[in-house]
Design an enzyme around this catalytic site. Structure first.
Site, short mmCIF file in Angstrom:
data_model
loop_
_atom_site.label_atom_id
_atom_site.label_comp_id
_atom_site.label_asym_id
_atom_site.label_seq_id
_atom_site.Cartn_x
_atom_site.Cartn_y
_atom_site.Cartn_z
CG ASP A 242 4.19 -3.50 -4.37
OD1 ASP A 242 5.21 -2.81 -4.58
OD2 ASP A 242 3.18 -3.45 -5.10
C1 BGC Z 1 4.68 -1.13 -7.38
C2 BGC Z 1 5.50 -2.31 -7.84
C3 BGC Z 1 6.91 -1.86 -8.13
C4 BGC Z 1 7.49 -1.24 -6.87
C5 BGC Z 1 8.93 -0.78 -7.02
C6 BGC Z 1 5.35 -0.34 -6.27
O1 BGC Z 1 4.75 0.91 -6.14
O2 BGC Z 1 3.40 -1.56 -6.99
O3 BGC Z 1 4.92 -2.92 -8.97
O4 BGC Z 1 7.68 -2.94 -8.59
O5 BGC Z 1 6.71 -0.12 -6.52
O6 BGC Z 1 9.03 0.36 -7.79
#
Ligand code: BGC
Length: 723
Positions: A242
């Site tokens: 993540d």
């Molecule tokens: C989220 C993810 C997301 C990523 C990219 C993170 O803050 O938890 O689900 O895909 O950002 O935007």
């Protein structure tokens, strides 16, 4: 290798041969973000960067490569799909595959290689801010709906990225909270849907979660990524962190993580960038660790036809087609849930002359909120517009706000709002929460409230459209309670006093308390964020052009302390969070311990009635099936979702005995969903049904019915399956 493809060793050999031609610097470029949503390619060998995008409800807008600033283009508007909770509410596997197909086509059409969806975490508490991105509180329903969604995406030569692996069930302190959970509970409740998506559904990538488990961050966890994912499940897809989920170069390099992504623009300083290069050069980390990651990324690229002459065969995708909008409409229609309909108030007559809609959600746009799942929808039909579109110009349709959610002033500091992600690693990974959560009973609220109550009595038909919005259902923050915001409880109650047959429609991503007014409301509809056609679908249900067929994929508790995560376990934890409720998540708890919810799991009414005529169990190698007959007894066509629950003797026996809570480790839940099928029936029509059930073994009772509580036929049998 199970799942992904048959020619694993051939692809692996090819990928390894290509890896061998790369310099350390080139390899390092491929395993970390060099752009907020892409890695570096290797031009000299025609290896492209891997391009990713959020998210589950449609392909997100384009950002600057190194700054969370939208590019403001006019070509990144997209089809806005119903959220995953709405999709789950359809209980329709075919629609799940179709929706996945739309998302995959749009992602490819927008030039993406990986779409960061679907979110499949289990809804452990109604307060989790990201629940709208997830499917259900039940692992079986989640897996059954999410796996076809993944398959749908990947038909388009674009990879799904199932997220967030694992136990990412709260937003509070999401970067640091450590989940304490029994391993059996993890395996029974929180991992099966990942297995279904990754191994059965063949998802080519998976995203590690921000939080910790057993003291290790999930994105670098040896237990989750090596022991379970690679060794036990033999998964050879790509593990992506993540954004900002990595915290240590050595741990990440030596774990089974393949790509580190983050939210900052100092790309070379990422843990798996220069620091890793240096560690390899100094001999502190074996170069083979890097090679393995690169090989897996190249295997992914080969599977997506991204490399060499194969590129010509890659599907091109397409976005914003009429077919995609039609698919969004069909899903929205099946996602609306009729919670209550006393005296058959619904459907409403299209001949009403004057209709009043009250409540900001009649007008509010939701696609542009919620966190990383936000998108730039090509359009979004609000309920108000949907009603007007359906009824035409001869009906007077009026609107008053009823309450103020700050929506009228929203968007004034759009730049700040768009950039929230830049700061998303601060304060444990939450967003600035205080503002969003505190609404005040101001003079404005009082006036809007009074105006609505004064007007309501003068209309033939009044429809209230309220609920939540993405100030509440949002990434980075959990709700503080289950209450309706903006004084809506008092407003609904007063409106029902002057207009007892007012229809109450609530929109949101998670259950809300209804206790203050539900006894007075005759008809109540629930709609999750239902995509670009959601408002029209809702109008069709209100006025009977569509017979509602959605069912709750989660328990609607009377109050938050009726949820096991709150009364037996902890929610939300700050440094640690203990899942003391064990496997008794959602209805598993309520059914076993006799806690009556407002509306139970699997509940949803129809404008017609279904008769369950017969059901029996037939053994078979795959777990067998329940075979039965169902008939539509009413005068309009409709769809029923027939559910099969395994009923455990021990669970049934303790019903309501609270003291047994101390012994929950020894108990089985009174009811567990092990099969379902959605069946469409014309008026008077009867159909034979065959519902395959999850593999299970032993003597048991099976309950066949219309919800977890509304069991119509009980079968005593011996299940023939494997475990
Ligand atoms: C989220 C993810 C997301 C990523 C990219 C993170 O803050 O938890 O689900 O895909 O950002 O935007």
């Amino acid at each position: 290798m199970r799942g992904i493809d048959m020619n694993n060793s051939e692809i692996r050999e090819k990928a390894a041969a290509l890896t061998a031609q790369l310099t350390l610097e080139e390899k390092i470029g491929m395993i970390h973000g060099a752009h907020l949503f892409a890695t570096k390619g290797v031009e000299r060998l025609k290896i492209p960067p891997l391009v990713m995008s959020d998210g589950p409800m449609g392909v997100r807008q384009e950002f600057e490569p190194d700054h969370w600033k939208p590019l403001g283009q006019s070509d990144d508007y997209v089809t806005y799909l119903p959220c995953n909770s709405a999709l789950a509410a359809t209980w329709n596997r075919k629609l799940a595959r179709t929706m996945g197909g739309v998302l995959g086509a749009e992602a490819r059409g927008r030039g993406k290689d990986v779409i960061l969806a679907p979110g499949i975490n289990i809804k452990r508490s109604p307060l989790c801010g990201r629940n709208f991105e997830y499917f259900s509180e039940d692992p079986y329903l989640t897996g059954q709906m999410a796996a076809p969604f993944v398959e749908g995406i990947q038909q388009w030569d674009v990879a799904a990225c199932v997220k967030h692996f694992a136990v990412n069930n709260q937003e509070t302190q999401r970067l640091w909270v450590d989940v304490e959970i029994e391993e059996e509970v993890l395996r029974e409740i929180y991992l099966p849907a990942f297995y279904d998506c990754l191994i059965k559904g063949g998802s080519l990538t998976v995203m590690g979660a921000y939080n910790k488990i057993y003291g290790e961050h999930c994105c670098q966890s040896g237990y989750l990524l090596r022991d379970i994912l690679r060794e036990e499940w033999e998964y050879d897809g790509v593990v992506i962190s993540d954004w900002g989920g990595v915290h240590d170069t050595k741990l990440a390099a030596e774990s089974e993580l393949d790509i580190e992504m983050s939210v900052t623009d100092n790309f070379d300083a990422y843990f798996m960038a220069d620091p890793l290069k240096k560690a390899v050069e100094q001999g502190n980390i074996p170069k083979e660790r890097v090679d393995e990651k690169v090989t897996r990324i190249l295997m992914l690229m080969m599977r997506l036809h991204m490399i060499g002459d194969d590129r010509q065969t890659r599907k091109r995708g397409v976005y914003n087609t009429p077919e995609h909008r039609q698919a969004a409409l069909e899903t929205a229609r099946e996602s609306v849930i009729l919670l209550k309909n006393e005296g058959n108030i619904l459907p409403l007559q299209k001949t009403a002359e004057r209709i009043l809609l009250i409540g900001e959600n009649a007008k509010r746009i939701h696609s542009n909120g919620g966190g990383s799942a936000e998108i730039k929808a090509l359009y979004e039909i609000s309920p108000l517009m949907g009603v007007k579109m359906l009824l035409g110009g001869s009906v007077q349709v009026d609107f008053v706000r009823g309450y103020d959610s700050g929506y009228e002033n929203a968007g004034k500091n759009g730049e700040d709002e768009a950039n929230w992600q830049e700061k998303s690693l601060e304060d444990g990974g939450g967003r600035e929460q205080a503002e969003a959560k505190t609404w005040k009973q101001t003079a404005l609220q009082d006036n809007l409230h009074r105006e609505a109550v004064e007007l309501a009595g003068g209309y033939d038909t009044v429809i209230y459209v309220g609920g939540l919005n993405h100030d509440y259902d949002s990434e980075g923050l959990d709700r503080a309670d289950m209450k309706l915001p903006y004084g809506q409880d008092a407003l609904i109650l007063e409106l029902l006093k002057v207009k007892p047959d007012m229809v109450v429609v609530l929109t949101g991503g998670s259950p809300v308390e209804m206790g203050e007014w539900i006894h007075r409301a005759k008809s109540v509809l629930w709609s999750y964020y239902a995509g670009m056609e959601g408002g029209y679908a809702l109008a069709e249900v209100l006025f009977g052009s569509v017979n509602p067929s959605g069912k709750l994929p989660e328990t609607f508790y009377k109050k938050v302390t009726d949820c096991s995560a709150h009364c037996l376990g902890e929610f939300a934890g700050v440094e640690k969070v203990s899942y003391k409720e064990g496997i008794f998540v959602g209805y598993r708890y309520n059914e076993t311990f006799g806690v009556i919810p407002q509306f139970c799991f699997g509940h949803g009414l129809s404008y017609t009635k279904f008769a369950y005529e017969d059901a029996r169990y037939e053994a078979g190698a795959d777990g067998g099936a329940v075979v039965g007959r169902i008939r539509n007894e009413g005068t309009c066509a409709g769809a029923e979702i027939v559910q099969v629950y395994r009923m455990s003797e021990t669970g049934e026996a303790v019903k309501g005995h609270w003291r047994m809570a101390e012994n929950i480790a020894k108990l089985r839940p009174a009811r567990e969903l092990i099969g379902f099928e959605k069946v469409f029936l014309k008026p008077g029509e009867g159909k034979e049904l065959r519902i395959p059930v999850k593999e299970a073994k032993g003597r048991c009772k099976l309950g066949v019915g219309s919800s977890v509580k509304d069991i119509r036929i009980v079968i005593e049998t011996t299940l023939a399956g494997m475990n």
